[in-house]
Design a protein around this motif. Structure first.
Motif, short mmCIF file in Angstrom:
data_model
loop_
_atom_site.label_atom_id
_atom_site.label_comp_id
_atom_site.label_asym_id
_atom_site.label_seq_id
_atom_site.Cartn_x
_atom_site.Cartn_y
_atom_site.Cartn_z
N VAL A 187 51.78 43.29 33.57
CA VAL A 187 51.28 42.06 34.17
C VAL A 187 50.55 42.38 35.48
N THR A 188 51.11 43.29 36.25
CA THR A 188 50.47 43.66 37.52
C THR A 188 49.10 44.28 37.26
N PHE A 189 49.03 45.18 36.28
CA PHE A 189 47.75 45.79 35.92
C PHE A 189 46.72 44.72 35.57
N VAL A 190 47.15 43.80 34.72
CA VAL A 190 46.21 42.80 34.21
C VAL A 190 45.71 41.91 35.35
N THR A 191 46.62 41.53 36.23
CA THR A 191 46.20 40.71 37.36
C THR A 191 45.16 41.45 38.20
N PHE A 192 45.41 42.73 38.37
CA PHE A 192 44.50 43.56 39.16
C PHE A 192 43.13 43.64 38.49
N ILE A 193 43.15 43.86 37.17
CA ILE A 193 41.88 43.97 36.44
C ILE A 193 41.12 42.66 36.54
N ASP A 194 41.85 41.57 36.43
CA ASP A 194 41.16 40.27 36.48
C ASP A 194 40.48 40.08 37.82
N ARG A 195 41.12 40.58 38.88
CA ARG A 195 40.56 40.38 40.20
C ARG A 195 39.46 41.40 40.50
N GLU A 196 39.72 42.67 40.16
CA GLU A 196 38.80 43.74 40.56
C GLU A 196 37.84 44.16 39.46
N GLY A 197 38.13 43.71 38.23
CA GLY A 197 37.22 44.06 37.14
C GLY A 197 37.60 45.34 36.43
N ARG A 198 38.41 46.19 37.07
CA ARG A 198 38.79 47.44 36.44
C ARG A 198 40.04 47.98 37.12
N CYS A 199 40.72 48.86 36.44
CA CYS A 199 41.93 49.39 37.04
C CYS A 199 42.29 50.72 36.36
N VAL A 200 42.74 51.67 37.19
CA VAL A 200 43.18 52.96 36.65
C VAL A 200 44.53 52.74 35.99
N ILE A 201 44.62 53.03 34.69
CA ILE A 201 45.91 52.81 34.04
C ILE A 201 46.66 54.12 33.79
N ARG A 202 45.97 55.24 33.90
CA ARG A 202 46.67 56.51 33.74
C ARG A 202 45.90 57.55 34.52
N CYS A 203 46.60 58.38 35.23
CA CYS A 203 45.95 59.43 35.99
C CYS A 203 46.66 60.72 35.68
N SER A 204 45.96 61.61 35.04
CA SER A 204 46.60 62.88 34.65
C SER A 204 45.55 63.81 34.06
N GLY A 205 45.94 64.75 33.22
CA GLY A 205 44.96 65.66 32.63
C GLY A 205 44.06 64.94 31.64
N PHE A 206 42.97 65.60 31.26
CA PHE A 206 42.00 64.97 30.38
C PHE A 206 42.64 64.58 29.06
N GLN A 207 43.46 65.46 28.53
CA GLN A 207 44.09 65.21 27.24
C GLN A 207 44.90 63.92 27.26
#
Ligand code: ZN
Ligand code: ZN
Ligand code: ZN
Ligand code: ZN
Ligand code: ZN
Ligand code: ZN
Ligand code: ZN
Length: 1818
Positions: A259-279
Motif C-alpha cells: 500500500v505504501t509503494f502504491v501511494t508513493f507511485i500515485d504521487r510521484e509517478g514511479r517508485c523503486v520496488i527492488r534494489c539489488s543485482g541485475f538478476q
C-alpha cells in the motif's frame, strides 16, 4: 581529500568570471556527488528519505544558491530581487486535484473562470450567485484577470496589486547576477530533460558516466556500480488493488508495504520496488509480468535502471521542485526563466520550451505536473509571455494532440490540458484565430486523427461499448476516439467570446476555420443512416452511441459558430455561401426522382423518397446549421432568396428541407410502430432526438428548417410536399374511405391514423411553436419562461429538477433563476419534503397541450394536472391553444398557410370524417390538433384584422364537426373555437355573399350550443349519480374501517407499529391513558406501599406462524404446550452517551457503568414476538441463504451473517439476537401476594447489616480457566486472594453477628428476611427453555458489545448484561429529554414490551442455572458492587454511575446468600438501595457544583493505606453523625435547602475544597434540576421491573420537569422532602468523602455535574459551507510526513476529528484481533463510535454512515442550498448552508442508535445495483 562545497562554488565563480563556465562544470560535480546521495542501496526504503534530503540540500542545492549569490549571501540577493516586485495583481494559484474552486455566475465570463478559496473569501462574489466545484487539478486562480470577469475581477488582496510580472524587471539587476541565474537555469533544464526522458536505464550521457579508471577519492562510488533498481511506473490501466496484489506476490512484501509503494507511485509517478543485482531485478520484472498475465490485465511498466541512473533521476525531479521555489523568489527571476526557456540552446533550432512540450508524454505523472506548474507560474502570469506561449502551443498542437491520443494518462496531466488556460482568454483566442489559423488547425488535427474512421468521405464514430471485433486492423480504438474529442473542448473555449470588432485578418482566419468546420460537417452529414427493417428483426443492434456522444460534444459549438458568423455582415454572407455550396454537394441523396402530386386542385412537383424503404439519418448537422444561420439573415436584410446567394450554388428550398423532413417522418413512423424490427438502437435514438440533452440541435432545428422554408415557399406547395413525404397523399383524397381503405389491413390503417396525428402536430409546430429568437418577437428570457411554464404544467418541481430539464447554454447556464420568480411561487422545504416551485395561476392560460417538447406521458400527465387546476379555480375545463407571440417580418409569411386551399381541404377531410361515426381514418387527437390550428388562425386574425382571406370557409369547415361521438373535453374545445371564431369575425361583418352559409352556421352553432348544454346537463346528471354511488361506497368503507379498527384495538399488541420517534400523541398514548384510568390515583412502584397490578395475562401472536401465545406462562413449567416467545434485538456497543472519550479496554468491564459513561452496550428492538423455535428455524434459513452467495456478492448485502445479523421477518429491521419475553418478577404466579408492610428494618439497621456482610466477606479462589480479573482492579488491596473476588459470609454467622451488634434478634431476623424468597421471586416457575435462551442472550450481549467470543465461564457476562440494561434505559431517558418529552410519552406498546422483557431478563440472569459457575459469580458480584457503593473499595463515588450501580445492586443483592436464588421485585430493600444511590448522586452533584480548585492541592496517591483509611472512616461514621440532630421531624423545602447546604459544606470541607458561599435556595433548585435524569431513569427501571402502572403524568403530552420531579418521588415511594428520605443514609456520606482518591477523581472529571443535563450533540459545523471548505482546504493528510494536503478530507461528525477517507495513504490496521488493513473511517469509527459512526466527506459534501467493518451507506448531507436541496457530490455547486433541521435529523439518528438500521435499509434498497463499495476501505 574531496574538495569542499566552498571550493566548488569558488571554482564555478572564477570560471564564470573567465567566461569558461558551462553546463559541464555543474554536471561534472553532479556526476561525482549525486550517486553518493541518491543512489539506492540494496534493501533501501523509498519512504525514508529525510537523511537523503538533508544531504542533498547541503551538497547539491545550497551550492547553486551560493553560486547565484556570488560574493553576497543568498538571502540578501533574493531579498533585493524581491524588493523590485510590486504587489501582485494576479493570483495564479495552481490547484491540486480535489481542491475547491469558486466561480461566479453573475460575473464570470465562462465556467472556467474560477477563484481559489482565499481570493474568493476576500472577493465581492461571496454575495453573488457563486458556484462551488472541485478542481480536477492543473488549473489556476483567475483572480486579477480582467478578461475573465465582467466585474469584480480583483479580490481585496489583489486589488492592491498593480502589475503582473514585469518582464523587464530583471534589467534593473546586476548583469552578472542575471547571467549566473541564466546559466544555472539552462543547466538545470537541460539536465532535467536529459535525465527524465531516459527510457533505457543502463547507460548515462557520457559526461555523467563514471569512467572506469578515474582515480577516485571516494571508493563508495564504485561499490555501487553493480547495483540495479527495478522501478515500477504509474499507469492508468491498473487499479490500486491490482497493483497491490501484484506487488505482494512479486516482491513478497506485506500488504501494508504494498500500500505504501502504491501511494508513493500515485504521487510521484514511479517508485523503486527492488534494489539489488541485475538478476534479482530481472526476476522482479518477470514476476510482475506473470502477475499481469494472471490478472488478465495489461503488462505493468517495470524498468530496470542502474543505481547511478536512478540517482540522477531522483535528483532531476528534486531540481524541478527547486526551480519552482526559485521562481517564487521574485518576478525578475520569472522573467529570466521565460527568457531562458524561450531561447534555443546552441546548435538547436528549437526553443527549450518546445523540446519540453515535445517530450511531455515521455515523462512520468509527477514530473509533468511539476513542469506545467512551472509554465503557469513562470510564463502565463504575464500577458506578452502568455501570448508567446500560446503561439508555440498552437504551432505544436497537432503533434501534442497526437501523442496525447496515443498516451494513456488522463487529460488533466497532459500538456494539451494547458489549452484551456490559453484559449479561454478572449484576446489571445482572437489573436490565434486571426494570426495562427488556430480553428483550421484544430479541425484539421481532428480530421487527420480520425482518418481511419472515415470511409467514402463519411465519419463513423465509435462508442466505448462498440463491438471491438468489428474493428479493422489499424483503425482507431474507442478510447482513442474519446480522446480525440478533447479537441472539441478546445474549440469551444476558442469561440467562447464573440468578437465586438472584426478586422480583415480575423475575418480571414475565422472563415478559413469555418471552411474546415464545414468539411468536417460534410463528413458528419447523414452519418449512421438507418433503413427500415421489414420481415425479420435486426440481428445486431446498430452502433449509435458514438454519433450521439459526438453530437453532444459538438452541440455547444454550433450556437457559438452561429453567433460568430452572424455578428458581421461580410462574414455571414461568405459563411452562408460556403455552407450552401456544401449543402448543394453533400446535403442529401436521392433527390433525382420527381413526381407530380395533386391535392385540392393544386399540382406540385415533388421529390420522391420513401422514408420507410430507404436510408435516413438523424445526423444532418449541415442542414441544421444552415437553418440556424438562415434565421440570422434578416439582421442584415438578407434572405435565402437574396441575390447574394446565386441559385446555382444552393439547393432549392424543397431540397433544403428534405433531410430534416425525412428525419421527422422517420420519427413519426417509429411512433406509429413501423420501425419495431429495427430494435432498441433506434428506439434510443428517437428518444435522444427529442430529449433535453440533444433536441436543441436536433428536433428543434428540424422544425426551424421547415419554418424557414414555410415562410418562403408557396403554402400549397409546402403542404403538398409535407403530405407527400408523410405518405398521406392517398389519405387526403376525398374518396379515401370508400376507394382505398377497404384494401388495407388493420395494421396499415392504425399506422396511417397515427401518421396523420403526427403530421397535424408537425403542422401545428410550424405555425405555433414560435419561442425561438428571430422567428417570433421574443427574447431569450421569454423562451426559457415558456419552457419552464410547460414543465410546471406537468407537475410541481424542485429547483434542481427544473434546471435538469432545461437545455444548457454554452456556459452551463439555463437562465432559469432570472425568470422563475415571475412565473412560479416557491414553497419552502418542510420536514423531508424538498422545496418546490408551483406555477402561478395567471400562467395557466399559457398551457399548450401540444407543446412540442412534451413526450406522450408528459402530455397526458399535464392534461390531468391542468384539469385539476381548472376545477379548483372553478374554470371551464378546456385545453385551448395559448395565445401566440407575433412572428418577425421574415417569418410572418408562414401565416399564409391558413389562407391556402390545401389547408382548408385538410380541415374539411378531418372534420367531416370525424363526424361520420363509421370512419376509421381519423382520431380525436387529429381533430383536437386541427381545432388548435383554427384557434391559432383566430389569434392571427385578432392580431392583424383582415388577414384571413377566407373566414367564411373556415366557419363552414367547423360546421362539419358534429358533436356525436366526441368526448366532453373535445366538446368544450369545439365550443371554445366557435367563440374564438365569433370573436375574430363578428356576425355583422359577414361577407354579403355567404348569407346562406352564415344562416346555416347560426342555426347549427345554436344547435351545437343546445347540444353542448344538453351534454353538460347529462354530464351533471351522470356526475350526481356517480357522486351518490361514491357516497354509498364511502359509507360502507367507513363501516368496514371501524370494524377493522375495533379488531385492531382488540389485537392492538399485534398491530401497533408506531415508532417512538413520532411525536404525535398516538394510539399508544391513548392506550397508556386507558390503563391509567383503571388505576387508583396514587401509584407506588417501590417499597411497602407498592401498588401491584392485577395479573395481566395477555396473549401475543407469533409473527412467523401466526399462533397466539399467552405471555404469562401459567404457574407451571410442566405445561408442555406453552412455548416461549422472543423478540429480535439489535445489540450494539455505543459511545453515544459518553461524557468524555477515552481508551476502552475490553477487560475493563465492571458490573455497572462508569460515571463518564464512555462506552456501553445498547439494545434495541422492533418488538415483534416470535416463538423461540420459529425464530431459530427462520434464522437458520437466513444463514443458509447467505452462505449460498459467493463472497463477492456478500460485499453489498445488508446483513452480515458472521455477526449473526438477520432481518425481522415482519418489519425487516436489522437484528443480531433475540431476547425472551418474560413476565415481570412481581407477577402473582411467583408466590401469591405478600404484604411487605411487616418488615421493620430501619435504614440504619439495614446499613449495618450490609456493613456486616462486606466486612466478613471471604476470599474466593477463582476457577483456573476464567480470565484474570486482577488486571483491571490491580490497584486494590490484599494480595492473598485474587483481588476483588469475594464471597459473602454464610448466613448463620451474619445472623449471630447482627444479633449481638443490634441487641435485638428481631431486627436481625427482619434484616435476613429481606433475602429470602418470600420477599423476592424465585425462578422455578419460568418455562424450562427460558434459562437457555436468557443464557444465550447474555452471551450475545457480551459478544456484540465487546466484539469477543466469551468463554462460557467468563465472569464479565453478568456485568455486561446488567450494564447494558442500565445503558439502554439511560439512553432512552436521554432521547426523551432531548425531544422534550415526559418519561413515557410516545413509547409504543411494542417498545414497552421489549423494554420490560429486557429488564426481566436482566433480573433473572444472576440466578440463571445454565452455568454451574453462575451462583458463585453472582454472589461475589453482589459483594463487589456492595463494597463499591458503600465506599469500601478503591472505587470512589465519583467514578460510579449511581443509577447503574443502583440497578446492579437491586438485581444482585437478593441472591447474595447463594442458596436462595432470589430476584428483586421492588420491596423495601430495593427502596433503600435507591435512596442510598440517590444520595450518592446528590453528593456527586454537590462536589462538582463549582469546579475551580486551589492550585496547591495535591491529591493523596493510591497506597496500601487507602484501604485502612476507608475502613477507619467506617468505624467513625457509625459512631456519631453531626447532622442527625438538626433534621428530626421538620419538612418543607426550606428545611431541604438548609439540609442540602449543610451537606454541601460538609462535602467541600471533607475533600479540602475552600468554603464557598452559596444561596441555599439556589443550591436546592440546582440540585433538583440536575438529579431529575437520575430519578427518571430510576422511575423507568422500577416501572419496568415491577410492572406497576405509572401515573398519567409520566406519559402526558406536556412535559413539566418540576412537576415530574415530585411525581417520580411519589411513584418511587420516597418522601417529597429530600432531607427526610435521604438523611437516614447520611452515615455513608462520610465514608464516601473520606476516600483518599476523591480529590484526584474530582480534578480529572470522571463525573461532571455540569453535564448531567446535557445531551451529546454532533460536532458543530460551520454555517456557510464555502467557509467550511476553505477551512478544511489546508488540512494535511495525517499520515504524510511532508504535510501533503489530503485528497479527501473527511470529518467525524461525532467528535470533529479530520481524516482522509477512502485513500490508501491513511489505511491503518484495525485495532482488534484481526489486524486487518482498513480505511480511516472504519478505523476511526471503531474507536470513536464503537463501530457505528457518521462522517462528512467535505469536498464532495457527502455524509457517510459506517457500521461494522463491511457496511456503510451515503446519506443526504445537512447542507442545503436556498431551494432546500442537498447537493451530494457538488454537482450543481449552488451556495450551501447548514440546515439545522436536517442536521438534527442526523443527530436524532445517532442518538437513537439508528445507524445500523439506516445502513441496512439503504443497502437493501440499493442491493440491485451492480456497483458496490468496499466499505472496509472507506
Ligand atoms: Zn487566488
Ligand atoms: Zn485574489
Ligand atoms: Zn460575482
Ligand atoms: Zn411461531
Ligand atoms: Zn419487526
Ligand atoms: Zn491521508
Ligand atoms: Zn470521532
Amino acid at each position: 581529500m574531496e574538495e569542499s562545497v566552498e571550493d566548488i562554488v569558488h571554482k564555478w565563480l572564477s570560471q564564470h568570471k573567465e567566461g569558461s563556465l558551462n553546463n559541464r562544470s555543474f554536471r561534472d560535480y553532479w556526476r561525482r556527488t549525486v550517486p553518493l546521495i541518491y543512489a539506492p542501496q540494496p534493501n533501501f526504503n523509498p519512504m525514508h528519505i529525510e537523511e537523503q534530503e538533508e544531504q542533498s540540500t547541503k551538497l547539491l542545492t545550497d551550492p547553486l544558491h551560493q553560486f547565484i549569490a556570488g560574493s553576497s549571501t543568498p538571502d540578501k540577493v533574493y531579498n533585493s530581487i524581491r524588493e523590485l516586485d510590486a504587489a501582485p495583481a494576479l493570483c495564479g494559484y495552481v490547484f491540486n486535484a480535489g481542491e475547491p474552486t469558486y466561480g461566479c455566475r453573475d460575473c464570470g465570463f465562462d465556467p472556467t473562470c474560477v477563484l481559489c478559496s482565499d481570493c474568493f473569501k476576500a472577493s465581492p462574489h461571496t454575495k453573488h450567485r457563486y458556484k462551488m466545484s472541485t478542481s480536477s487539478g492543473g488549473g489556476y486562480c483567475d483572480c486579477g484577470d480582467t478578461e475573465a470577469w465582467r466585474s469584480d475581477a480583483f479580490c481585496s488582496v489583489h486589488a492592491k496589486g498593480t502589475q503582473g510580472i514585469c518582464m523587464s524587471s530583471h534589467k534593473q539587476l546586476d548583469p552578472d547576477l542575471v547571467s549566473r541565474i541564466q546559466i544555472v537555469m539552462e543547466c538545470i533544464i537541460d539536465y532535467v530533460r536529459d535525465m527524465l526522458t531516459l527510457s533505457e536505464g543502463l547507460s548515462l550521457p557520457s559526461d555523467l558516466e563514471l569512467p572506469d579508471a578515474e582515480p577516485t577519492r571516494n571508493p563508495n562510488l564504485y561499490k555501487m556500480m553493480d547495483v540495479y533498481c527495478a522501478v515500477l511506473y504509474n499507469d492508468e490501466s491498473h487499479t490500486y488493488d491490482q497493483v497491490i496484489a501484484a506487488l505482494e506476490r512479486a516482491i513478497k512484501c506485506t500488504k501494508k508495504e504494498a500500500v505504501t509503494f502504491v501511494t508513493f507511485i500515485d504521487r510521484e509517478g514511479r517508485c523503486v520496488i527492488r534494489c539489488s543485482g541485475f538478476q534479482a531485478c530481472q526476476q522482479v520484472k518477470s514476476a510482475m509480468d506473470r502477475m499481469a498475465i494472471s490478472q488478465a490485465s495489461k503488462p505493468f511498466i517495470v524498468k530496470i535502471f542502474r543505481s547511478h541512473i536512478q540517482a540522477h533521476q531522483s535528483f532531476a525531479s528534486q531540481l524541478l521542485v527547486w526551480l519552482d521555489k526559485l521562481l517564487e523568489k521574485g518576478n525578475a527571476i520569472k522573467a529570466i526563466f521565460s527568457e531562458v526557456i524561450f531561447s534555443c540552446p546552441s546548435g538547436d533550432n528549437m526553443t527549450m520550451l518546445e523540446r519540453i512540450m515535445w517530450t511531455d508524454n515521455e515523462l512520468c505523472k509527477a514530473t509533468r505536473i511539476q513542469w506545467h506548474k512551472l509554465f503557469i507560474s513562470g510564463l502565463l502570469m504575464d500577458f506578452e509571455t502568455k501570448k508567446r506561449f500560446a503561439r508555440l502551443f498552437t504551432k505544436h498542437y497537432s503533434k501534442m494532440m497526437k501523442t496525447f491520443i496515443a498516451d494513456d494518462h488522463e487529460h488533466s496531466v497532459c500538456i494539451v490540458s494547458l489549452g484551456v488556460q490559453l484559449f479561454t482568454m478572449p484576446t489571445i483566442a482572437h489573436m490565434l484565430i486571426a494570426e495562427e489559423a488556430v480553428i483550421a488547425k484544430l479541425i484539421l488535427t481532428f480530421i487527420t486523427e480520425c482518418t481511419t474512421r472515415i470511409k467514402n468521405g463519411k465519419l463513423f464514430p465509435l462508442s466505448q461499448n462498440a463491438n471491438l471485433s468489428n474493428l479493422e486492423q489499424g483503425s482507431m480504438t474507442p478510447t482513442e476516439f474519446r480522446r480525440v474529442q478533447f479537441i472539441l473542448f478546445d474549440l469551444k473555449y476558442l469561440l467562447g467570446m464573440t468578437p465586438l470588432t472584426w478586422t480583415d485578418q480575423l475575418r480571414k482566419g475565422f472563415l478559413h476555420g469555418f471552411n474546415q468546420i464545414i468539411k468536417l460537417f460534410c463528413m458528419m452529414q447523414n452519418m449512421d443512416p438507418v433503413t427500415r427493417k421489414e420481415g425479420s428483426h435486426v440481428e445486431f443492434e446498430q452502433e449509435w452511441e458514438g454519433s450521439f456522444n459526438l453530437h453532444i460534444k459538438m452541440s455547444p459549438i454550433l450556437p457559438q459558430i452561429v453567433d460568430w458568423a452572424s455578428s458581421d455582415r461580410v462574414v455571414l454572407i461568405k459563411a452562408m455561401r460556403m455552407l450552401l455550396k456544401a449543402l448543394n454537394e453533400h446535403g442529401c441523396e436521392g433527390l433525382q426522382k420527381r413526381f407530380m402530386r395533386e391535392a385540392a386542385g393544386h399540382t406540385v412537383c415533388c421529390i420522391e423518397y420513401d422514408v420507410s424503404k430507404s436510408p435516413v439519418s438523424m445526423h444532418i448537422v449541415l442542414t441544421r446549421l444552415c437553418g440556424s444561420l438562415a434565421v440570422q439573415l434578416q439582421r442584415y436584410d438578407l434572405s435565402y432568396n437574396s441575390p447574394e446567394f446565386p441559385t446555382k450554388d444552393k439547393p432549392s428550398l424543397k431540397e433544403f428541407i428534405e433531410p430534416s423532413l425525412r428525419t421527422l417522418v422517420m420519427v413519426s413512423q417509429c411512433k406509429a410502430g413501423m420501425w419495431r424490427r429495427n430494435g432498441m438502437a433506434l428506439t434510443n435514438q428517437t428518444y435522444f432526438y427529442r430529449n433535453v440533452r440533444c433536441r436543441q440541435e436536433m428536433m428543434d432545428k428540424d422544425v426551424l428548417v421547415l419554418q424557414n422554408a414555410a415562410a418562403l415557399m408557396p403554402p400549397d406547395d409546402f403542404l403538398i410536399s409535407l403530405l407527400n413525404r408523410f405518405n398521406l397523399m392517398s389519405w387526403q383524397r376525398p374518396d379515401y374511405e370508400t376507394t382505398y381503405l377497404w384494401s388495407r389491413d388493420d395494421d396499415n390503417i392504425r399506422q396511417t391514423v397515427v401518421i396523420l396525428e403526427e403530421f397535424c402536430q408537425l403542422l401545428l409546430y410550424i405555425v405555433a411553436e414560435r419561442y425561438v429568437v428571430g422567428v417570433a418577437q421574443v427574447e431569450a428570457s421569454d423562451v426559457t419562461k415558456h419552457e419552464v411554464i410547460h414543465l410546471l404544467c406537468v407537475q410541481n418541481m424542485t429547483h434542481s429538477s427544473i434546471n435538469k430539464q432545461l437545455p444548457e447554454g454554452t456556459n452551463h447556464e439555463t437562465g432559469m433563476e432570472q425568470i422563475i420568480d415571475d412565473i412560479a411561487d416557491f414553497k419552502k422545504a418542510s420536514g423531508e419534503v424538498k422545496g418546490y416551485y408551483e406555477l402561478k395561476t395567471k400562467f395557466y392560460d399559457m398551457y399548450n397541450i401540444f407543446f412540442y417538447h412534451y413526450s406522450k406521458e408528459e402530455q397526458s400527465k399535464s392534461e390531468v394536472e391542468h384539469r385539476e387546476r381548472c376545477k379548483k379555480l372553478g374554470r371551464e375545463v378546456c385545453c385551448p391553444p395559448p395565445p401566440v407571440p407575433p412572428f418577425t417580418p421574415a417569418f410572418a409569411p408562414i401565416r399564409n398557410i391558413f389562407n391556402c386551399a390545401v389547408f382548408r381541404h385538410l380541415l374539411h377531410e378531418v372534420f367531416s370524417r370525424w363526424s361520420d361515426e363509421r370512419s376509421k381514418s381519423v382520431t380525436e387527437t387529429s381533430v383536437q390538433v386541427c381545432l388548435h390550428l383554427l384557434g391559432v388562425a383566430c389569434y392571427e386574425e385578432l392580431h392583424t384584422p383582415g388577414f384571413l382571406t377566407n373566414p367564411g370557409e373556415l366557419r363552414q369547415v367547423l360546421q362539419l364537426l358534429q358533436a356525436n361521438n366526441s368526448t366532453a373535453s373535445l366538446l368544450s374545445l369545439i365550443a371554445w373555437t366557435r367563440r374564438k371564431l365569433e370573436e375574430a369575425f363578428p356576425e355583422k361583418e359577414k361577407p354579403a355573399g355567404s348569407v346562406d352559409v352564415a344562416a346555416d352556421s347560426v342555426t347549427s352553432i345554436a344547435d351545437a350550443a343546445v347540444n353542448a348544454a344538453a351534454d353538460t346537463e347529462e354530464l351533471d346528471e351522470k356526475q350526481r349519480k356517480a357522486k351518490a354511488s361514491q357516497e354509498r361506497k364511502q359509507k360502507i368503507l367507513n363501516k368496514m374501517a371501524k370494524m377493522q379498527k375495533n379488531f385492531v384495538k382488540s389485537h392492538k399488541a399485534l398491530f401497533s407499529e408506531e415508532s417512538t420517534v413520532e411525536d404525535r400523541p398516538s394510539e399508544s398514548e391513548v392506550e397508556q391513558m386507558e390503563v391509567c384510568d383503571l388505576m387508583p390515583d396514587e401509584m407506588v412502584a417501590l417499597g411497602p406501599k407498592q401498588t401491584l397490578p392485577h395479573s395481566t395475562s395477555f396473549s401475543q401472536t407469533c409473527i412467523v406462524c401466526h399462533m397466539d401465545e399467552s405471555m404469562c406462562q401459567g404457574a407451571a413449567g410442566s405445561d408442555e404446550s406453552k412455548n416461549l416467545l422472543v423478540v429480535g434485538v439489535m445489540v450494539q456497543p455505543s459511545t453515544v452517551l459518553a461524557r468524555r472519550r477515552r481508551e476502552f479496554n475490553t477487560l475493563d468491564q465492571p458490573l455497572y457503568l462508569p460515571a463518564d459513561l464512555h462506552r456501553g452496550i445498547h439494545v434495541s428492538s422492533c418488538g415483534h414476538p416470535m416463538h423461540v423455535h420459529c425464530w431459530k428455524l427462520y434464522y437458520i434459513k437466513v444463514i443458509q441463504k447467505e452462505q449460498r452467495r459467493n463472497y463477492r456478492m456478500r460485499q453489498g448485502t445488508n446483513i452480515d451473517v458472521e455477526r449473526s445479523e438477520y432481518l425481522c421477518p415482519l418489519c425487516e429491521c436489522i437484528c443480531n439476537d433475540a431476547v425472551p419475553l418474560l413476565p415481570p418478577p412481581t407477577q402473582p404466579l411467583f408466590g401469591g401476594s405478600i404484604t411487605q408492610g411487616d418488615i421493620l428494618v430501619t435504614p440504619q439497621q439495614w446499613l449495618h447489616g450490609l456493613h456486616v456482610i462486606h466486612t466478613n466477606k471471604v476470599a474466593r479462589t477463582v476457577h483456573a480457566s476464567a480470565p484474570e480479573l486482577s488486571d483491571s482492579l490491580s490497584d486494590e488491596e490484599d494480595s492473598t486472594a485474587v483481588a476483588g473476588v469475594w464471597l459473602p459470609p454464610d448466613l448463620p454467622s451474619v445472623t449471630s453477628r447482627l444479633t449481638s451488634d443490634m441487641n435485638s434478634s428481631c431486627a436481625a431476623s427482619n434484616f435476613l428476611k429481606m433475602f429470602t424468597s418470600e420477599y423476592n421471586t424465585t425462578m422455578s416457575n419460568l418455562l424450562p427453555t427460558s434459562d437457555q435462551v436468557m443464557w444465550d442472550f447474555a452471551h450475545s450481549i457480551f459478544r456484540h458489545g465487546l466484539d469477543q467470543n466469551p468463554n462460557l465461564a467468563d465472569e464479565r457476562i453478568l456485568g455486561c448484561t446488567l450494564a447494558s440494561l442500565a445503558y439502554t434505559i439511560r439512553s432512552h431517558e436521554e432521547v426523551q429529554r432531548y425531544e422534550g418529552r415526559a418519561l413515557l410519552t410516545g413509547i409504543s406498546s411494542r417498545q414497552h414490551l421489549f423494554l420490560s422483557s429486557l429488564t426481566a431478563t436482566a433480573a433473572y440472569i444472576p440466578s440463571n442455572q445454565c452455568s454451574k459457575q453462575m451462583p458463585q459469580v453472582s454472589t461475589s458480584a453482589a459483594v463487589c458492587v456492595l463494597r463499591d457503593v458503600l465506599g469500601a473499595s478503591s472505587v470512589t463515588l465519583l467514578e460510579m454511575d449511581c443509577f447503574s450501580a443502583a440497578v446492579s445492586l437491586v438485581l444482585l443483592l437478593p441472591g447474595i446468600f447463594s442458596p436462595t436464588h432470589a430476584t428483586a421485585k421492588g420491596g423495601l430493600q430495593d427502596q433503600y438501595v435507591l435512596q442510598l444511590c440517590f444520595l450518592g448522586h446528590i453528593v456527586q452533584l454537590l462536589l462538582t457544583y463549582d469546579r475551580t480548585f486551589p492550585e496547591d492541592q495535591t491529591p493523596m496517591e493510591d497506597t496500601d493505606e487507602v484501604q485502612e483509611a476507608v475502613l477507619g472512616s467506617w468505624v467513625a461514621a457509625e459512631e456519631e453523625d453531626p447532622m442527625d440532630k438538626e433534621c428530626e421531624d421538620s419538612s418543607g423545602s426550606e428545611h431541604d435547602a438548609s439540609w442540602l447546604l449543610a451537606l454541601f459544606h460538609q462535602s467541600r470541607d471533607a475533600v479540602g475544597l475552600p468554603p464557598l458561599h452559596v444561596n441555599a435556595a439556589t443550591l436546592l433548585a440546582h440540585i433538583k434540576e440536575r438529579c431529575l435524569p437520575f430519578l427518571r431513569c430510576a422511575g423507568l427501571f422500577f416501572h419496568l421491573l415491577t410492572g406497576c402502572a405509572a401515573p398519567a403524568e409520566l406519559s402526558s403530552s406536556v412535559w413539566v420537569p418540576e412537576s415530574e420531579y415530585y411525581c417520580l418521588l411519589r411513584y418511587l415511594g420516597l418522601s417529597t422532602s429530600l432531607a427526610q428520605s435521604l438523611q437516614p443514609f447520611a452515615s455513608v456520606v462520610k465514608v464516601w468523602l473520606a476516600h483518599p482518591r476523591l480529590l484526584k477523581c474530582l480534578k480529572v472529571p470522571t463525573f461532571d455535574g455540569d453535564r448531567a443535563l446535557t445531551v451529546n450533540k454532533l460536532y458543530p459545523l460551520l454555517k456557510d459551507y464555502s467557509e467550511f471548505i476553505s477551512e478544511v482546504a489546508s488540512f494535511a493528510c495525517p499520515s504524510s510526513t511532508v504535510g501533503e494536503k489530503s485528497s479527501t478530507p473527511t470529518i467525524c461528525l461525532v467528535c470533529g476529528t479530520m481524516m482522509c477517507s477512502q485513500t490508501y495513504c491513511c489505511q491503518t490496521e484495525l485495532p482488534d484481533a484481526t489486524k486487518q488493513m482498513v480505511g480511516a473511517t472504519t478505523a476511526h469509527a471503531h474507536t470513536c463510535c464503537a463501530g457505528s459512526g457518521m462522517f462528512l466527506r467535505v469536498w464532495d459534501c457527502t455524509v457517510i454512515f459506517r457500521t461494522g467493518k463491511y457496511k456503510g451507506c451515503y446519506f443526504t448531507p445537512p447542507y442545503l442550498d436556498q431551494y432546500g436541496e442537498a447537493d451530494m457530490g457538488l454537482r450543481r455547486g449552488n451556495p450551501l448552508f447548514l440546515n439545522a433541521e436536517s442536521y438534527s435529523r442526523l443527530h436524532a439518528k445517532w442518538l437513537q442508535h439508528l445507524i445500523p438500521e439506516t445502513v441496512s435499509r439503504t443497502l437493501a434498497a440499493a442491493s440491485t445495483h451492480v456497483f458496490s463499495i468496499d466499505w472496509q476501505h472507506v
